[in-house]
Scaffold this motif. Structure first.
Motif, PDB file in Angstrom:
ATOM      1  N   GLU A  55       0.854  -1.196   0.000  1.00  0.00           N
ATOM      2  CA  GLU A  55       0.000   0.000   0.000  1.00  0.00           C
ATOM      3  C   GLU A  55       0.887   1.242   0.000  1.00  0.00           C
ATOM      4  O   GLU A  55       2.076   1.165   0.267  1.00  0.00           O
ATOM      5  CB  GLU A  55      -0.827   0.064   1.292  1.00  0.00           C
ATOM      6  CG  GLU A  55      -1.775  -1.081   1.499  1.00  0.00           C
ATOM      7  CD  GLU A  55      -2.416  -1.031   2.878  1.00  0.00           C
ATOM      8  OE1 GLU A  55      -3.551  -1.492   2.984  1.00  0.00           O
ATOM      9  OE2 GLU A  55      -1.784  -0.551   3.849  1.00  0.00           O
ATOM     10  N   THR A  57       0.799   5.307   1.712  1.00  0.00           N
ATOM     11  CA  THR A  57       0.153   6.156   2.707  1.00  0.00           C
ATOM     12  C   THR A  57       0.850   7.506   2.728  1.00  0.00           C
ATOM     13  O   THR A  57       1.990   7.616   2.283  1.00  0.00           O
ATOM     14  CB  THR A  57       0.182   5.462   4.100  1.00  0.00           C
ATOM     15  OG1 THR A  57      -0.661   6.183   4.993  1.00  0.00           O
ATOM     16  CG2 THR A  57       1.580   5.377   4.677  1.00  0.00           C
ATOM     17  N   SER A 170      -1.945   9.090   7.237  1.00  0.00           N
ATOM     18  CA  SER A 170      -3.307   8.747   6.798  1.00  0.00           C
ATOM     19  C   SER A 170      -3.903   7.701   7.728  1.00  0.00           C
ATOM     20  O   SER A 170      -3.205   6.803   8.199  1.00  0.00           O
ATOM     21  CB  SER A 170      -3.289   8.183   5.381  1.00  0.00           C
ATOM     22  OG  SER A 170      -2.567   9.014   4.518  1.00  0.00           O
ATOM     23  N   PRO A 173      -7.422   3.428   4.074  1.00  0.00           N
ATOM     24  CA  PRO A 173      -7.133   3.329   2.636  1.00  0.00           C
ATOM     25  C   PRO A 173      -7.725   4.483   1.818  1.00  0.00           C
ATOM     26  O   PRO A 173      -7.063   4.995   0.909  1.00  0.00           O
ATOM     27  CB  PRO A 173      -7.771   1.998   2.228  1.00  0.00           C
ATOM     28  CG  PRO A 173      -7.923   1.234   3.495  1.00  0.00           C
ATOM     29  CD  PRO A 173      -8.053   2.211   4.608  1.00  0.00           C
ATOM     30  N   ASN A 174      -8.955   4.905   2.134  1.00  0.00           N
ATOM     31  CA  ASN A 174      -9.553   5.989   1.332  1.00  0.00           C
ATOM     32  C   ASN A 174      -8.845   7.311   1.571  1.00  0.00           C
ATOM     33  O   ASN A 174      -8.528   8.045   0.635  1.00  0.00           O
ATOM     34  CB  ASN A 174     -11.051   6.130   1.627  1.00  0.00           C
ATOM     35  CG  ASN A 174     -11.805   4.946   1.081  1.00  0.00           C
ATOM     36  OD1 ASN A 174     -11.321   4.254   0.178  1.00  0.00           O
ATOM     37  ND2 ASN A 174     -12.979   4.679   1.641  1.00  0.00           N
ATOM     38  N   THR A 175      -8.588   7.614   2.861  1.00  0.00           N
ATOM     39  CA  THR A 175      -7.889   8.869   3.154  1.00  0.00           C
ATOM     40  C   THR A 175      -6.480   8.835   2.577  1.00  0.00           C
ATOM     41  O   THR A 175      -5.995   9.854   2.083  1.00  0.00           O
ATOM     42  CB  THR A 175      -7.820   9.176   4.672  1.00  0.00           C
ATOM     43  OG1 THR A 175      -7.915   7.985   5.393  1.00  0.00           O
ATOM     44  CG2 THR A 175      -8.866  10.149   5.097  1.00  0.00           C
ATOM     45  N   LYS A 177      -5.450   7.432  -0.165  1.00  0.00           N
ATOM     46  CA  LYS A 177      -5.532   7.765  -1.603  1.00  0.00           C
ATOM     47  C   LYS A 177      -5.779   9.259  -1.796  1.00  0.00           C
ATOM     48  O   LYS A 177      -5.109   9.916  -2.588  1.00  0.00           O
ATOM     49  CB  LYS A 177      -6.669   6.976  -2.254  1.00  0.00           C
ATOM     50  CG  LYS A 177      -6.286   5.562  -2.590  1.00  0.00           C
ATOM     51  CD  LYS A 177      -7.236   4.953  -3.615  1.00  0.00           C
ATOM     52  CE  LYS A 177      -6.853   3.523  -3.894  1.00  0.00           C
ATOM     53  NZ  LYS A 177      -7.270   2.570  -2.853  1.00  0.00           N
ATOM     54  N   GLN A 178      -6.784   9.798  -1.048  1.00  0.00           N
ATOM     55  CA  GLN A 178      -7.125  11.233  -1.195  1.00  0.00           C
ATOM     56  C   GLN A 178      -5.943  12.117  -0.812  1.00  0.00           C
ATOM     57  O   GLN A 178      -5.636  13.101  -1.485  1.00  0.00           O
ATOM     58  CB  GLN A 178      -8.281  11.604  -0.259  1.00  0.00           C
ATOM     59  CG  GLN A 178      -9.634  11.114  -0.704  1.00  0.00           C
ATOM     60  CD  GLN A 178     -10.636  11.182   0.456  1.00  0.00           C
ATOM     61  OE1 GLN A 178     -10.390  11.818   1.479  1.00  0.00           O
ATOM     62  NE2 GLN A 178     -11.761  10.517   0.285  1.00  0.00           N
ATOM     63  N   GLU A 179      -5.308  11.769   0.303  1.00  0.00           N
ATOM     64  CA  GLU A 179      -4.236  12.634   0.817  1.00  0.00           C
ATOM     65  C   GLU A 179      -3.010  12.605  -0.093  1.00  0.00           C
ATOM     66  O   GLU A 179      -2.355  13.630  -0.287  1.00  0.00           O
ATOM     67  CB  GLU A 179      -3.873  12.220   2.244  1.00  0.00           C
ATOM     68  CG  GLU A 179      -4.989  12.553   3.224  1.00  0.00           C
ATOM     69  CD  GLU A 179      -4.645  12.218   4.665  1.00  0.00           C
ATOM     70  OE1 GLU A 179      -5.442  12.562   5.544  1.00  0.00           O
ATOM     71  OE2 GLU A 179      -3.582  11.608   4.925  1.00  0.00           O
ATOM     72  N   LYS A 181      -3.093  12.081  -3.303  1.00  0.00           N
ATOM     73  CA  LYS A 181      -3.504  12.855  -4.484  1.00  0.00           C
ATOM     74  C   LYS A 181      -3.473  14.359  -4.204  1.00  0.00           C
ATOM     75  O   LYS A 181      -3.240  15.167  -5.098  1.00  0.00           O
ATOM     76  CB  LYS A 181      -4.918  12.422  -4.863  1.00  0.00           C
ATOM     77  CG  LYS A 181      -5.146  12.421  -6.326  1.00  0.00           C
ATOM     78  CD  LYS A 181      -6.444  11.773  -6.673  1.00  0.00           C
ATOM     79  CE  LYS A 181      -6.735  12.136  -8.126  1.00  0.00           C
ATOM     80  NZ  LYS A 181      -7.958  11.650  -8.599  1.00  0.00           N
TER      81      LYS A 181
END
Ligand code: CMP
Length: 197
Positions: A55, A57, A170, A173-175, A177-179, A181
């Motif tokens: 992953e 982060t 982070s 997993p969603n945060t 990706k957003q962070e 980006k």
């Protein structure tokens, strides 16, 4: 006549799902249109536990730790545990950047303090990559409140208060990706693994 099967591995056992019936209308249409499939497709699936998944982060070394000249020492905590830095930049966040990044906390009483602190000096923003990186990074950082963070964690060793807590990471997993980006384009990330998520 076409056939389509999915071969998979589940807990070490080989299995096959035959999609012949499901795909028959598609095959018939292809035959009607005189098209042919010449490639055999094999899909291999296996269940991976979180401890096997690579992953990414996001990590931010906050203004307090940057000011204390602890960047190198903190990065060592990540690399020692098998996390790789795959993107990095030093930035002084604008008020808007900090407010957008921490938008989820905008109704919290500490929001203004948090934004003032995060814009008070430069920060080092990094994307970290490794197996189970999100949870591993959280363990390496220790709890948000340094009074609860054991020695040997980044916050236990460098943070001085819940606000000046040295590092951000982070929380899922969603945060993540957003962070990532939020700070980095895909072309600015240099994956170390052959199959980045
Ligand atoms: P971080 O992981 O960056 O995510 C949000 C931040 O808000 C958190 O670390 C803390 O630095 C800060 N924070 C959380 N709770 C408080 C609080 N009660 N008072 C001040 N800052 C807080």
């Amino acid at each position: 006549m076409f056939s389509l099967q999915i071969h998979f591995v589940q807990e070490g056992e080989l299995g096959t799902i035959n999609l012949q019936g499901l795909c028959q209308p598609v095959f018939s249409q292809l035959e009607e249109d005189s098209l042919s499939i010449t490639t055999e497709i094999q899909v291999t699936m296996s269940h991976l536990s979180p401890s096997q998944v690579t992953e990414q982060t996001l990590s931010i070394i906050k203004p307090d730790a940057v000011e204390q000249n602890q960047i190198g020492n903190i990065i060592e905590y990540f690399e020692k545990e098998g996390l790789s830095i795959v993107a990095a930049k030093m930035v002084k966040l604008s008020h808007k950047q900090a407010a957008d990044f921490y938008a989820v906390h905008k109704e919290r009483p500490f929001f203004q303090e948090l934004i003032d602190f995060m814009t008070s000096g430069p920060v080092l923003v990094m994307a970290l990559e490794g197996v189970d990186a999100i949870n591993l990074n959280r363990r390496i950082m220790g709890p948000t409140d340094p009074s609860k963070a054991p020695a040997g964690t980044i916050r236990g060793d460098f943070a001085t208060s819940i606000e000046k807590n040295a590092i951000h990471g982070s929380d899922g997993p969603n945060t993540a990706k957003q962070e990532i980006k939020f700070f980095f384009k895909d072309t600015e990330i240099y994956h170390r693994t052959s199959s980045p998520l």
